[in-house]
Design an enzyme around this catalytic site. Sequence first.
Site, PDB file in Angstrom:
ATOM      1  N   LYS A 122      66.019 -13.530  45.262  1.00 34.68           N
ATOM      2  CA  LYS A 122      66.930 -12.522  44.696  1.00 34.68           C
ATOM      3  C   LYS A 122      67.840 -11.968  45.815  1.00 34.68           C
ATOM      4  O   LYS A 122      68.277 -12.755  46.644  1.00 34.68           O
ATOM      5  CB  LYS A 122      66.133 -11.443  43.976  1.00 34.68           C
ATOM      6  CG  LYS A 122      65.174 -12.075  42.943  1.00 34.68           C
ATOM      7  CD  LYS A 122      64.505 -11.126  42.019  1.00 34.68           C
ATOM      8  CE  LYS A 122      63.616 -11.910  41.062  1.00 34.68           C
ATOM      9  NZ  LYS A 122      62.960 -11.071  40.082  1.00 34.68           N
ATOM     10  N   GLU A 166      67.856 -11.528  34.904  1.00 38.23           N
ATOM     11  CA  GLU A 166      68.568 -10.453  35.590  1.00 38.23           C
ATOM     12  C   GLU A 166      70.076 -10.687  35.551  1.00 38.23           C
ATOM     13  O   GLU A 166      70.863  -9.751  35.646  1.00 38.23           O
ATOM     14  CB  GLU A 166      68.048 -10.307  37.036  1.00 38.23           C
ATOM     15  CG  GLU A 166      66.670  -9.671  37.039  1.00 38.23           C
ATOM     16  CD  GLU A 166      65.843  -9.936  38.286  1.00 38.23           C
ATOM     17  OE1 GLU A 166      66.373 -10.473  39.273  1.00 38.23           O
ATOM     18  OE2 GLU A 166      64.633  -9.613  38.252  1.00 38.23           O
ATOM     19  N   SER A 219      55.573 -12.462  37.730  1.00 32.27           N
ATOM     20  CA  SER A 219      54.371 -11.911  38.387  1.00 32.27           C
ATOM     21  C   SER A 219      53.370 -12.981  38.819  1.00 32.27           C
ATOM     22  O   SER A 219      52.162 -12.785  38.718  1.00 32.27           O
ATOM     23  CB  SER A 219      53.687 -10.878  37.489  1.00 32.27           C
ATOM     24  OG  SER A 219      54.534  -9.774  37.293  1.00 32.27           O
ATOM     25  N   GLU A 222      60.236 -17.665  31.562  1.00 33.83           N
ATOM     26  CA  GLU A 222      59.970 -16.380  32.220  1.00 33.83           C
ATOM     27  C   GLU A 222      60.089 -15.256  31.193  1.00 33.83           C
ATOM     28  O   GLU A 222      61.201 -14.758  30.944  1.00 33.83           O
ATOM     29  CB  GLU A 222      61.014 -16.124  33.317  1.00 33.83           C
ATOM     30  CG  GLU A 222      60.979 -17.086  34.463  1.00 33.83           C
ATOM     31  CD  GLU A 222      61.522 -16.416  35.731  1.00 33.83           C
ATOM     32  OE1 GLU A 222      60.763 -16.326  36.691  1.00 33.83           O
ATOM     33  OE2 GLU A 222      62.677 -15.971  35.731  1.00 33.83           O
ATOM     34  N   HIS A 236      69.033 -16.715  34.795  1.00 32.81           N
ATOM     35  CA  HIS A 236      67.924 -15.785  35.061  1.00 32.81           C
ATOM     36  C   HIS A 236      68.152 -14.510  34.235  1.00 32.81           C
ATOM     37  O   HIS A 236      69.285 -14.077  34.054  1.00 32.81           O
ATOM     38  CB  HIS A 236      67.867 -15.464  36.556  1.00 32.81           C
ATOM     39  CG  HIS A 236      66.627 -14.717  36.928  1.00 32.81           C
ATOM     40  ND1 HIS A 236      66.485 -13.372  36.700  1.00 32.81           N
ATOM     41  CD2 HIS A 236      65.459 -15.129  37.478  1.00 32.81           C
ATOM     42  CE1 HIS A 236      65.279 -12.987  37.094  1.00 32.81           C
ATOM     43  NE2 HIS A 236      64.640 -14.041  37.577  1.00 32.81           N
ATOM     44  N   ASN A 284      62.196 -17.498  44.464  1.00 32.87           N
ATOM     45  CA  ASN A 284      63.466 -16.833  44.159  1.00 32.87           C
ATOM     46  C   ASN A 284      63.530 -15.523  44.946  1.00 32.87           C
ATOM     47  O   ASN A 284      62.862 -14.564  44.602  1.00 32.87           O
ATOM     48  CB  ASN A 284      63.552 -16.561  42.646  1.00 32.87           C
ATOM     49  CG  ASN A 284      64.800 -15.771  42.266  1.00 32.87           C
ATOM     50  OD1 ASN A 284      65.715 -15.612  43.078  1.00 32.87           O
ATOM     51  ND2 ASN A 284      64.831 -15.276  41.039  1.00 32.87           N
ATOM     52  N   GLY A 338      58.805  -8.721  37.728  1.00 27.06           N
ATOM     53  CA  GLY A 338      59.061  -7.567  38.587  1.00 27.06           C
ATOM     54  C   GLY A 338      57.886  -6.614  38.733  1.00 27.06           C
ATOM     55  O   GLY A 338      56.896  -6.700  38.013  1.00 27.06           O
TER      56      GLY A 338
HETATM   57  P1  PGA Z   1      58.449 -11.822  40.036  1.00 28.73           P
HETATM   58  O1  PGA Z   1      59.878 -12.412  39.634  1.00 28.73           O
HETATM   59  O2  PGA Z   1      57.591 -12.967  40.494  1.00 28.73           O
HETATM   60  O3  PGA Z   1      58.723 -10.836  41.108  1.00 28.73           O
HETATM   61  O4  PGA Z   1      57.879 -11.176  38.784  1.00 28.73           O
HETATM   62  C1  PGA Z   1      60.027 -13.664  39.030  1.00 28.73           C
HETATM   63  C2  PGA Z   1      61.480 -13.980  38.792  1.00 28.73           C
HETATM   64  O5  PGA Z   1      62.247 -13.082  38.440  1.00 28.73           O
HETATM   65  O6  PGA Z   1      61.911 -15.147  38.963  1.00 28.73           O
END
Ligand code: PGA
Length: 257
Positions: free
Chosen positions: A13, A99, A215, A167, A97, A11, A173
């Site tokens: 983003k 976010e 992560s 998640e 997601h 992903n 993040g």
């Molecule tokens: P990250 O993000 O691996 O940077 O923690 C995962 C995600 O938001 O899909």
Amino acid sequence: MPVKPKLIVGNWKCNPTSLKEAKKTIARIRKGVTRVKSEVVITPPAIFVKPLLGESRSGKLSFGVQNIASVPFGAHTGEIAASMVKEVGGHFTIIGHSERRATGETDEEVNKKVLLALEAKLTPIICVGEGVRDEEGKYFSFVQNQIEKALKGVAGKDLRYVTIAYEPIWAIGSKSKGALSPSLVEEMAIFIRRVLSQLFDTKQAASVRILYGGSVNPDNTAALLEEKNIGGLLVGRASLNPDTFLAIIQIAEGSLK
Ligand code: PGA
């Protein structure tokens, strides 16, 4: 029983800042996945999907988007419909997601998007996960509620096209506390499977692929993928660097042996 190949989703983003850089990264990834058994998917910014697909649509690398509209088409400024993603060669879409949920996306919108994705023959990757792990374990019912609402009206026969990404928000993040331990991810994956088998028949529930995200990096990949119910990974930051992402894929390949 043969071990199923893993699904590894990157992903991106709102990255990278240029199409040139995106093309460079994809060229490296493409080279590194020619012989893998894992299914590898990149979800770049939607506007990059078509240029990144280039001429060759075959191969081991598939593309998707990070969101779709909750409507099929029409007067909805700024939206991209599921069918449009399909038309330009996308096969997957992330839905719900955290976010996006943080900007106000509701469970009802997530549900509409899941139904539209399935109708357009896109694979929905439905993100669920709690904000906090409270001591009373309320996060289980939180996740259950997200799944029940997301899958409302989905036909049992379509369940095999559905992917659920667990998640936990606090694990996502660079400012996060880091990934959840594999055994606790497995515990949640088993719980998700149980929720699914209450909604659908056991065989259909078993066909859903459950991913973990938050992560993920080359150091925690092997232990996560050793767990029986974790069918793959949703990788954020670590998917932007082709070497790191390919390292994760190589480890996923090792988990098949
Ligand atoms: P990250 O993000 O691996 O940077 O923690 C995962 C995600 O938001 O899909």
